[in-house]
Design a protein around this motif. Structure first.
Motif, PDB file in Angstrom:
ATOM      1  N   LYS A  70      -5.507   3.485  11.043  1.00  0.00           N
ATOM      2  CA  LYS A  70      -4.590   4.389  10.356  1.00  0.00           C
ATOM      3  C   LYS A  70      -4.937   4.398   8.873  1.00  0.00           C
ATOM      4  N   VAL A  71      -4.778   5.535   8.240  1.00  0.00           N
ATOM      5  CA  VAL A  71      -5.120   5.701   6.831  1.00  0.00           C
ATOM      6  C   VAL A  71      -3.906   6.262   6.096  1.00  0.00           C
ATOM      7  N   ILE A  72      -3.655   5.745   4.908  1.00  0.00           N
ATOM      8  CA  ILE A  72      -2.624   6.323   4.062  1.00  0.00           C
ATOM      9  C   ILE A  72      -3.304   7.031   2.905  1.00  0.00           C
ATOM     10  N   MET A  73      -2.830   8.212   2.584  1.00  0.00           N
ATOM     11  CA  MET A  73      -3.422   9.006   1.502  1.00  0.00           C
ATOM     12  C   MET A  73      -2.324   9.595   0.623  1.00  0.00           C
ATOM     13  N   ALA A  74      -2.503   9.458  -0.669  1.00  0.00           N
ATOM     14  CA  ALA A  74      -1.627  10.101  -1.645  1.00  0.00           C
ATOM     15  C   ALA A  74      -2.471  11.056  -2.464  1.00  0.00           C
ATOM     16  N   ALA A  75      -2.091  12.313  -2.473  1.00  0.00           N
ATOM     17  CA  ALA A  75      -2.875  13.302  -3.225  1.00  0.00           C
ATOM     18  C   ALA A  75      -2.056  14.579  -3.375  1.00  0.00           C
ATOM     19  N   MET A  83       0.829  -1.208   0.000  1.00  0.00           N
ATOM     20  CA  MET A  83       0.000   0.000   0.000  1.00  0.00           C
ATOM     21  C   MET A  83       0.863   1.257   0.000  1.00  0.00           C
ATOM     22  N   VAL A  84       1.926   1.250   0.800  1.00  0.00           N
ATOM     23  CA  VAL A  84       2.820   2.406   0.867  1.00  0.00           C
ATOM     24  C   VAL A  84       3.507   2.624  -0.490  1.00  0.00           C
ATOM     25  N   ALA A  85       3.942   1.541  -1.125  1.00  0.00           N
ATOM     26  CA  ALA A  85       4.599   1.657  -2.425  1.00  0.00           C
ATOM     27  C   ALA A  85       3.636   2.188  -3.489  1.00  0.00           C
ATOM     28  N   PHE A  86       2.428   1.644  -3.516  1.00  0.00           N
ATOM     29  CA  PHE A  86       1.414   2.098  -4.483  1.00  0.00           C
ATOM     30  C   PHE A  86       1.159   3.589  -4.319  1.00  0.00           C
ATOM     31  N   CYS A  87       0.914   4.009  -3.078  1.00  0.00           N
ATOM     32  CA  CYS A  87       0.609   5.418  -2.831  1.00  0.00           C
ATOM     33  C   CYS A  87       1.803   6.319  -3.121  1.00  0.00           C
ATOM     34  N   ALA A  88       3.013   5.805  -2.910  1.00  0.00           N
ATOM     35  CA  ALA A  88       4.206   6.572  -3.251  1.00  0.00           C
ATOM     36  C   ALA A  88       4.250   6.868  -4.751  1.00  0.00           C
ATOM     37  N   ALA A 103       6.707  14.568  -1.792  1.00  0.00           N
ATOM     38  CA  ALA A 103       6.278  14.097  -0.474  1.00  0.00           C
ATOM     39  C   ALA A 103       6.192  12.575  -0.451  1.00  0.00           C
ATOM     40  N   ALA A 104       6.326  12.012   0.737  1.00  0.00           N
ATOM     41  CA  ALA A 104       6.234  10.562   0.914  1.00  0.00           C
ATOM     42  C   ALA A 104       5.012  10.227   1.751  1.00  0.00           C
ATOM     43  N   PRO A 105       3.958   9.661   1.162  1.00  0.00           N
ATOM     44  CA  PRO A 105       2.756   9.320   1.936  1.00  0.00           C
ATOM     45  C   PRO A 105       3.056   8.268   3.001  1.00  0.00           C
ATOM     46  N   MET A 106       2.552   8.493   4.208  1.00  0.00           N
ATOM     47  CA  MET A 106       2.732   7.553   5.305  1.00  0.00           C
ATOM     48  C   MET A 106       1.399   7.369   6.034  1.00  0.00           C
ATOM     49  N   PRO A 107       1.149   6.189   6.598  1.00  0.00           N
ATOM     50  CA  PRO A 107      -0.088   5.977   7.365  1.00  0.00           C
ATOM     51  C   PRO A 107      -0.145   6.902   8.583  1.00  0.00           C
ATOM     52  N   TRP A 108      -1.359   7.410   8.893  1.00  0.00           N
ATOM     53  CA  TRP A 108      -1.509   8.285  10.055  1.00  0.00           C
ATOM     54  C   TRP A 108      -2.920   8.180  10.613  1.00  0.00           C
ATOM     55  N   ASP A 109      -3.087   8.654  11.842  1.00  0.00           N
ATOM     56  CA  ASP A 109      -4.397   8.638  12.491  1.00  0.00           C
ATOM     57  C   ASP A 109      -5.201   9.829  12.005  1.00  0.00           C
ATOM     58  N   MET A 110      -6.159   9.560  11.128  1.00  0.00           N
ATOM     59  CA  MET A 110      -6.938  10.625  10.503  1.00  0.00           C
ATOM     60  C   MET A 110      -8.276  10.773  11.211  1.00  0.00           C
ATOM     61  N   PRO A 111      -8.700  12.003  11.500  1.00  0.00           N
ATOM     62  CA  PRO A 111      -9.990  12.204  12.184  1.00  0.00           C
ATOM     63  C   PRO A 111     -11.146  11.544  11.444  1.00  0.00           C
ATOM     64  N   GLY A 112     -11.995  10.845  12.196  1.00  0.00           N
ATOM     65  CA  GLY A 112     -13.177  10.213  11.621  1.00  0.00           C
ATOM     66  C   GLY A 112     -12.990   8.771  11.210  1.00  0.00           C
ATOM     67  N   TYR A 113     -11.766   8.231  11.379  1.00  0.00           N
ATOM     68  CA  TYR A 113     -11.484   6.858  10.966  1.00  0.00           C
ATOM     69  C   TYR A 113     -11.003   6.043  12.160  1.00  0.00           C
ATOM     70  N   ASP A 114     -11.293   4.752  12.170  1.00  0.00           N
ATOM     71  CA  ASP A 114     -10.899   3.909  13.299  1.00  0.00           C
ATOM     72  C   ASP A 114      -9.634   3.112  13.027  1.00  0.00           C
TER      73      ASP A 114
END
Length: 427
Positions: A369-374, A339-344, A356-367
Motif C-alpha cells: 500500500k502507498v500513501i501519497m499527498a499531492a 506517515m499519515v500525519a506527515f502526509c496530511a 483532502a485526507a491522504p490515506m494508504p491505498w493499493d496503487m498500480p505497479g506497487y507491491d
C-alpha cells in the motif's frame, strides 16, 4: 514580521513550530547560497541552448495529426540535446511518465537473448514489472530479455568485484538509477555515476549505459550524460518540466540509441518524423526555462526538511549535512500513523485539494500500500509539493518538490505541525 506570523497561524502553523523552523533556517544560509549558484549556472546553460537553437515564437505553434515538419518539437529536441550535451534527444508528450520513458529506452535497445544488468540493486517499484522481476504481460522477460542485478555494499557503495563477475557476453544494457526510489540508500552523485560507467565500459566497452535521471536534473552543474552515459531518461512532470509541462518525458543520448527509441515510441520507419505537439509547446519551453530555479527551491525544501527532522531524532537520507544529488528527502518516521500525519500536513499546505485526507491505498505497479499527498496543478507532478511512501518498514516518507521555496517551507512546517497535533512529536 508580525503579519507573516499571524498569516502562518491562520494557515495552521503554531508559534512553536514556526519558531523552530526559523531557528533551523538561520543555520542554512551558506547551503542556500551554494544552491543558488548552481541554479544560476544551469539557468545560463538553458538560455544558451535556447539561443543557440534560435527558439522563436514560431516554435510555440500547435500541430495535430501526424505532426510532420513540427518546428517547435524538432527545435525543442535540439535544445534538450544541447542542455544535456548529447548527440540527440527525444522529447514528447506521447511519453506518458518516467516509467514509460524508461520502458521505451530499454525495449528499444534490448533484443531477445540480451541481458539487462542493474549494478545498483533493485530498480524502482514500477520498473520491476517492466523488467519482469514481478511477472507482468509484455515485460522484457516475456520477450526473452534476461535480468541480473548486483546489490550495493552495506555502506551504499558499488560492489565492483561482483559487477565485474556479472558482466558477460549477453550483457547489453546497464541501467543505473540515480535517485533512491522507495529505498533509503543514498542518491548517487554524477561523479559516482561517472566512475561506475567508466568501470563498466572498461570491462565491456560496447555495453550501453542508461541512467534513470528522474529527480536529479539541474541539482548539479553536470549531468550523467557529461560523464559517459549513453542515455539519460526522465519525466517532464519532474525537474525539467519546471512545473508547467502537463505531461511528457525525454530520452537524451547517442544518435543510435535515441533513433531506436523513436522507432519504439512511434513505429519502425517513422521514428521522430511523427508526433504532433497538440499545442503544449509553450509549456514545454517555458517549463525548461524555469526548471533551474524551480529545482533550486525544491532542493532548499529538502535541505530544510532534513535539518528540521534530524534534531528531533528521525533518520534522514541524505542527512542534514550531506551533499545533495536529487530533490528527494527521505525521513524514516517509524510508523504508519506518523506517515499519515506527515502526509496530511503536506496535503493541508497545498493550493489544490488542501481539504483532502491522504490515506494508504493499493496503487498500480506497487507491491505495498502507498500513501501519497499531492495537491498539484498537474496530476502526479513530483516537482510540485508532494510526499509519498510505501506502508512498510522503516515507514519512510519521501518528500519532494515545491514550485517555490516558500511553498516547500510551508509544507514542511505543516507536516511537523500535524505530527505535533497527533502527539507524535513534542517540541
Amino acid at each position: 514580521m508580525t503579519e507573516l506570523l499571524e498569516l502562518y497561524q491562520e494557515l495552521g502553523i503554531s508559534p512553536a513550530v514556526h519558531a523552530y523552523g526559523e531557528a533551523t533556517l538561520e543555520k542554512l544560509k551558506e547551503r542556500f547560497d551554494a544552491i543558488d549558484k548552481i541554479a544560476e549556472y544551469n539557468q545560463a546553460k538553458v538560455i544558451k541552448a535556447m539561443q543557440r537553437n534560435r527558439v522563436s515564437a514560431a516554435c510555440f505553434a500547435a500541430t495535430t495529426g501526424y505532426g510532420y515538419d513540427d518546428v517547435g518539437r524538432d527545435t525543442l529536441e535540439r535544445v534538450y540535446a544541447d542542455v544535456f550535451h548529447t548527440e540527440a534527444a527525444l522529447v514528447r508528450p506521447q511519453i506518458t511518465c518516467g516509467t514509460h520513458a524508461l520502458t521505451v529506452a530499454l525495449a528499444a535497445n534490448l533484443l531477445p537473448g540480451d541481458e539487462l544488468l542493474s549494478p545498483v540493486g533493485a530498480p524502482y517499484d514500477t520498473l520491476q514489472e517492466v523488467i519482469g522481476i514481478r511477472e507482468s504481460p509484455c515485460s522484457l522477460k516475456e520477450y526473452g530479455v534476461s535480468y541480473r542485478q548486483v546489490n550495493l555494499l552495506p555502506d551504499g557503495t558499488f560492489d565492483y568485484e561482483k559487477i565485474r563477475q556479472a558482466i558477460n557476453e549477453k550483457t547489453k544494457v546497464v541501467t543505473i538509477q540515480r535517485s533512491k526510489g522507495y529505498d533509503t540508500r543514498p542518491t548517487f552523485s554524477v561523479g559516482q555515476i561517472g566512475e561506475l560507467i567508466a568501470f563498466v565500459k572498461s570491462v565491456k566497452p560496447d555495453v550501453i549505459c542508461m541512467v534513470d535521471n528522474c529527480y536529479g536534473e539541474f541539482v548539479e552543474t553536470i549531468e550523467p550524460s557529461d560523464v559517459g552515459a549513453d542515455m539519460i531518461v526522465g519525466s517532464l512532470i519532474k525537474n525539467p518540466g519546471g512545473g508547467l509541462a502537463p505531461i511528457g518525458g525525454y530520452i537524451c543520448g547517442t544518435e543510435a540509441c535515441v533513433t531506436r527509441c523513436a522507432f519504439r515510441l512511434s513505429a519502425p520507419g517513422l521514428g521522430q518524423e511523427v508526433g504532433a505537439n497538440l499545442g503544449i509547446m509553450p509549456a514545454f519551453y517555458q517549463g525548461l526555462f524555469l526548471a533551474p530555479t524551480v529545482v533550486a527551491g525544491a532542493e532548499k525544501g529538502a535541505v530544510f526538511a532534513a535539518n528540521l527532522y534530524e534534531p528531533l531524532g528521525y533518520h534522514c537520507v541524505p542527512n542534514a549535512a550531506e551533499s545533495r544529488h536529487d530533490i528527494i528527502q527521505a525521513v524514516e518516521l517509524g510508523s504508519e500513523e506518523a506517515m499519515v500525519a506527515f502526509c496530511a500536513g503536506i496535503q493541508a499546505a497545498a493550493p489544490v485539494d488542501s481539504f483532502a485526507a491522504p490515506m494508504p491505498w493499493d496503487m498500480p505497479g506497487y507491491d505495498s500500500k502507498v500513501i501519497m499527498a499531492a495537491g498539484a496543478f498537474v496530476q502526479g507532478s513530483s516537482i510540485e509539493l508532494s510526499a509519498d511512501g510505501p506502508i512498510r518498514a522503516p515507514y519512510a516518507v519521501y518528500f519532494q518538490g515545491g514550485l517555490t521555496w516558500y511553498h516547500a517551507k510551508l509544507g514542511i512546517l505543516m507536516s511537523l505541525q500535524k505530527l505535533c497535533d497527533a502527539g507524535i512529536v513534542k517540541l
